[in-house]
Write an enzyme that holds these catalytic residues in place. Structure first.
Site, PDB file in Angstrom:
ATOM      1  N   GLU A 161       0.029  -9.187  -0.934  1.00  0.00           N
ATOM      2  CA  GLU A 161      -0.511  -8.677   0.101  1.00  0.00           C
ATOM      3  C   GLU A 161      -1.838  -7.803  -0.310  1.00  0.00           C
ATOM      4  O   GLU A 161      -2.221  -6.599   0.268  1.00  0.00           O
ATOM      5  CB  GLU A 161       0.401  -7.697   0.923  1.00  0.00           C
ATOM      6  CG  GLU A 161      -0.135  -7.931   2.519  1.00  0.00           C
ATOM      7  CD  GLU A 161       0.899  -6.892   3.285  1.00  0.00           C
ATOM      8  OE1 GLU A 161       1.701  -7.602   3.789  1.00  0.00           O
ATOM      9  OE2 GLU A 161       0.756  -5.682   3.536  1.00  0.00           O
ATOM     10  N   GLU A 168      -2.360   4.850   3.056  1.00  0.00           N
ATOM     11  CA  GLU A 168      -2.266   3.603   2.472  1.00  0.00           C
ATOM     12  C   GLU A 168      -3.844   2.928   2.044  1.00  0.00           C
ATOM     13  O   GLU A 168      -3.668   2.041   1.267  1.00  0.00           O
ATOM     14  CB  GLU A 168      -1.633   2.643   3.822  1.00  0.00           C
ATOM     15  CG  GLU A 168      -0.265   2.921   3.932  1.00  0.00           C
ATOM     16  CD  GLU A 168       0.112   4.146   4.885  1.00  0.00           C
ATOM     17  OE1 GLU A 168      -0.666   4.889   5.067  1.00  0.00           O
ATOM     18  OE2 GLU A 168       1.506   4.563   4.983  1.00  0.00           O
ATOM     19  N   HIS A 174       5.067   5.824  13.906  1.00  0.00           N
ATOM     20  CA  HIS A 174       5.376   6.792  12.682  1.00  0.00           C
ATOM     21  C   HIS A 174       4.260   7.087  11.893  1.00  0.00           C
ATOM     22  O   HIS A 174       4.289   7.854  10.994  1.00  0.00           O
ATOM     23  CB  HIS A 174       6.343   5.987  11.848  1.00  0.00           C
ATOM     24  CG  HIS A 174       5.986   4.963  10.955  1.00  0.00           C
ATOM     25  ND1 HIS A 174       5.743   3.849  11.403  1.00  0.00           N
ATOM     26  CD2 HIS A 174       5.603   4.837   9.630  1.00  0.00           C
ATOM     27  CE1 HIS A 174       5.134   2.883  10.669  1.00  0.00           C
ATOM     28  NE2 HIS A 174       5.022   3.673   9.427  1.00  0.00           N
ATOM     29  N   ASP A 194       0.785  -1.213  -0.080  1.00  0.00           N
ATOM     30  CA  ASP A 194      -0.034   0.001   0.007  1.00  0.00           C
ATOM     31  C   ASP A 194       0.800   1.283  -0.129  1.00  0.00           C
ATOM     32  O   ASP A 194       0.471   2.228   0.499  1.00  0.00           O
ATOM     33  CB  ASP A 194      -0.853   0.197   1.195  1.00  0.00           C
ATOM     34  CG  ASP A 194      -0.126  -0.182   2.541  1.00  0.00           C
ATOM     35  OD1 ASP A 194       1.087  -0.128   2.473  1.00  0.00           O
ATOM     36  OD2 ASP A 194      -0.828  -0.719   3.415  1.00  0.00           O
ATOM     37  N   HIS A 220      11.986   6.940  13.808  1.00  0.00           N
ATOM     38  CA  HIS A 220      11.772   7.231  12.654  1.00  0.00           C
ATOM     39  C   HIS A 220      12.454   8.198  11.911  1.00  0.00           C
ATOM     40  O   HIS A 220      12.658   9.536  12.907  1.00  0.00           O
ATOM     41  CB  HIS A 220      10.237   7.303  12.182  1.00  0.00           C
ATOM     42  CG  HIS A 220       9.762   7.090  10.764  1.00  0.00           C
ATOM     43  ND1 HIS A 220       9.988   8.299   9.672  1.00  0.00           N
ATOM     44  CD2 HIS A 220       9.387   6.018  10.091  1.00  0.00           C
ATOM     45  CE1 HIS A 220       9.714   7.808   8.435  1.00  0.00           C
ATOM     46  NE2 HIS A 220       9.042   6.525   8.760  1.00  0.00           N
ATOM     47  N   ARG A 239       1.149   8.769   9.782  1.00  0.00           N
ATOM     48  CA  ARG A 239       0.913  10.289   9.672  1.00  0.00           C
ATOM     49  C   ARG A 239      -0.237  10.564  10.636  1.00  0.00           C
ATOM     50  O   ARG A 239      -0.352  11.856  11.027  1.00  0.00           O
ATOM     51  CB  ARG A 239       0.324  10.526   8.292  1.00  0.00           C
ATOM     52  CG  ARG A 239       1.673  10.636   7.365  1.00  0.00           C
ATOM     53  CD  ARG A 239       1.003  10.604   5.987  1.00  0.00           C
ATOM     54  NE  ARG A 239       2.295  10.589   5.024  1.00  0.00           N
ATOM     55  CZ  ARG A 239       2.883  11.424   4.669  1.00  0.00           C
ATOM     56  NH1 ARG A 239       2.667  12.752   5.027  1.00  0.00           N
ATOM     57  NH2 ARG A 239       4.043  11.585   3.651  1.00  0.00           N
TER      58      ARG A 239
END
Length: 385
Positions: free
Chosen positions: A125, A139, A218, A103, A251, A220
Site C-alpha cells: 500500500e 500517517e 478516531h 503508514d 475507539h 488525531r
C-alpha cells in the site's frame, strides 16, 4: 562504522501490529505461503486487545511477539520502543526481506530497523499521499519515510504509483491493487447468510428501524472540537430521521471514548435508543455490519476502501483524503467535521440512497493483490538469472 552482515535466511519477515495492518497483510502472508516462501510473522503489539481475534479469523499465528511498555507516552516513546525491539528481532532473523504495510508507527519503525540492518524493505500500500504533513498525522510522515527506504513499492492504484514517481523514490514500483479487497471479499463470504451474528448486528435487527448509519471516528486531527462537532451532527441526524439507527464502534483511546460516551448520556431518550455504542468489533462482525448499512460516516482510511468494496456510500469526515479514488469513482464525499455539512450530506443520501452509484469496477483492485505481491517477491528473491 560497523558493517552489518547481509541477510541469510530465505524467509520473509512480515511486520504487523495494528488491526488494519493485520487485516491487509493477511492476504500477503497467505500468498507468500502458497508460493512456497517461509514467513516470519512479527506482531508489534500496538493493538494488542483487538489483534488476536483477527489473527485467528485469518488463520495466522505470529512467531514473534513484541511486548510494548505502555508507560511510555506519546509518539516519540512508541517509536523508540518499536525501533529498538524490531531491530533486535530482525538482527536475529536476518530475513531475505521485510514487508511492512501502510503508514503506522509499526510500519515506519520496522522499515527503518530493516534498512539500518541492510535488509531490503517491501512497502505494501505504497504511494498514498494527502500532501499535508498534518492530516492525517502522523500517517503522512510515516508513509513518506517508508518510501525513502523501500526497495519494492507495491502501489494500490495508478495515482499512488504517480505519487511515488513524482517523488523519485528508489527501488521498483508495481501497481497491484489493494489487499483490503482480498480481505473484505473473504470476510463477506464468511459472514453473509450465517446464523450467528455479532451483538451490534443483533441490536440492529431487533430495532425495527429501516436505515442504518455506521460511524467511526478516531483520527488525531479530529480530537477535541472536531469530535464534538461530529457528535452534534450525529445527534441532529437522529432527531431528524425517526427511522434511522446509528451504530458507533467506539475507539478505545480515552480521548475519543470519554467524549462519545458523554455525548450519548446527554442525548434525549429517543436519540439514545436509536444510537448504539459498542466496543471495537472483530473484523468479521464489522464487515457484517457495514454490509447491512445504508451508508458509512467515517474518518478512517481503511473503511473508505472496505465500504467501497462492499458497494456502500461513504461520507469522509476529513478535508482531504489520500484515497481520492473513493471520491473520483462516485462512491464517496468529503464532508469535513462541520455539523451542518455532515447533516446535509447524510440527509441527501438517506432520502435518495442511490445518489452515489456503485462503480462498474473497484479502483482498488480485483481481490488478487496478495497473490500478485507474492509472485513479485518470489521472482525478486529467488528467480535465477
Amino acid at each position: 562504522m560497523t558493517h552489518m552482515p547481509p541477510p541469510l535466511s530465505p524467509a520473509v519477515a512480515v511486520v504487523t501490529g495494528t488491526r488494519p495492518e493485520i487485516i491487509k497483510m493477511a492476504p500477503v502472508v497467505h500468498g507468500l505461503q502458497a508460493a512456497g516462501i517461509r514467513v516470519e510473522l512479527i506482531h508489534t503489539g500496538q493493538h494488542e486487545e483487538m489483534a488476536w481475534p483477527i489473527y485467528d479469523f485469518f488463520g495466522l499465528t505470529p512467531q514473534h511477539v513484541i511486548q510494548l511498555e505502555r508507560n511510555e507516552l506519546g509518539l516519540p516513546g512508541l517509536a523508540a520502543q518499536l525501533q529498538t525491539r524490531l531491530a533486535q528481532t530482525l538482527h536475529c532473523l536476518r530475513p531475505a526481506a521485510t514487508l511492512v504495510h501502510g503508514d503506522t508507527s509499526s510500519a515506519a519503525m520496522a522499515a527503518l530497523a530493516a534498512a539500518f540492518s541492510q535488509i531490503p524493505v517491501g512497502h505494501v500500500e505504497a504511494g498514498l499521499r494527502s500532501h499535508r504533513i498534518d492530516e492525517p498525522f502522523p500517517e503522512e510522515i510515516n508513509r513518506s519515510l517508508i518510501g525513502r527506504v523501500a526497495r519494492w513499492h507495491f502501489a494500490p492504484t495508478d495515482r499512488a504509483r504517480d505519487n511515488l514517481l513524482r517523488e523519485h523514490v528508489p527501488g521498483e514500483i508495481a501497481v497491484v491493487g489493494n489487499t483490503v479487497v482480498d480481505a473484505v471479499h473473504y470476510a463477506a463470504a464468511q459472514v453473509r447468510g450465517r446464523a450467528q451474528q455479532g451483538p451490534a448486528m443483533a441490536w440492529w435487527q431487533r430495532s425495527g428501524l429501516t436505515q442504518l448509519v455506521v460511524v467511526t471516528a478516531h483520527r488525531r486531527e479530529n480530537w477535541g472540537a472536531p469530535l464534538q462537532d461530529i457528535l452534534a451532527a450525529v445527534q441532529a441526524l437522529l432527531q431528524r430521521q425517526p427511522l434511522l439507527g446509528v451504530v458507533w464502534p467506539v475507539h478505545l483511546n480515552p480521548v475519543v471514548r470519554d467524549a462519545v460516551q458523554a455525548a450519548h448520556r446527554q442525548a434525549p431518550p429517543d436519540v439514545q435508543r436509536r444510537w448504539h455504542l459498542c466496543q471495537p468489533m472483530d473484523y468479521p462482525e464489522m464487515v457484517e455490519l457495514m454490509d447491512a448499512s445504508t451508508l458509512l460516516l467515517t474518518d478512517s482510511g481503511g473503511i473508505q476502501e472496505e465500504g467501497l468494496s462492499l458497494g456502500k456510500p461513504i461520507l469522509v469526515m476529513r478535508e482531504v483524503t489520500e484515497r481520492p479514488e473513493v471520491i473520483d469513482c462516485g462512491m464517496g464525499q468529503l464532508v469535513g467535521t462541520d455539523p451542518a455539512r455532515i447533516a446535509q450530506a447524510c440527509d441527501a443520501l438517506l432520502n435518495t440512497p442511490r445518489s452515489l452509484a456503485t462503480p462498474p469496477s473497484n479502483p482498488f483492485g480485483d481481490g488478487t493483490t496478495g497473490q500478485q505481491i507474492a509472485r513479485l517477491m518470489h521472482h525478486a528473491l529467488f528467480a535465477t538469472a
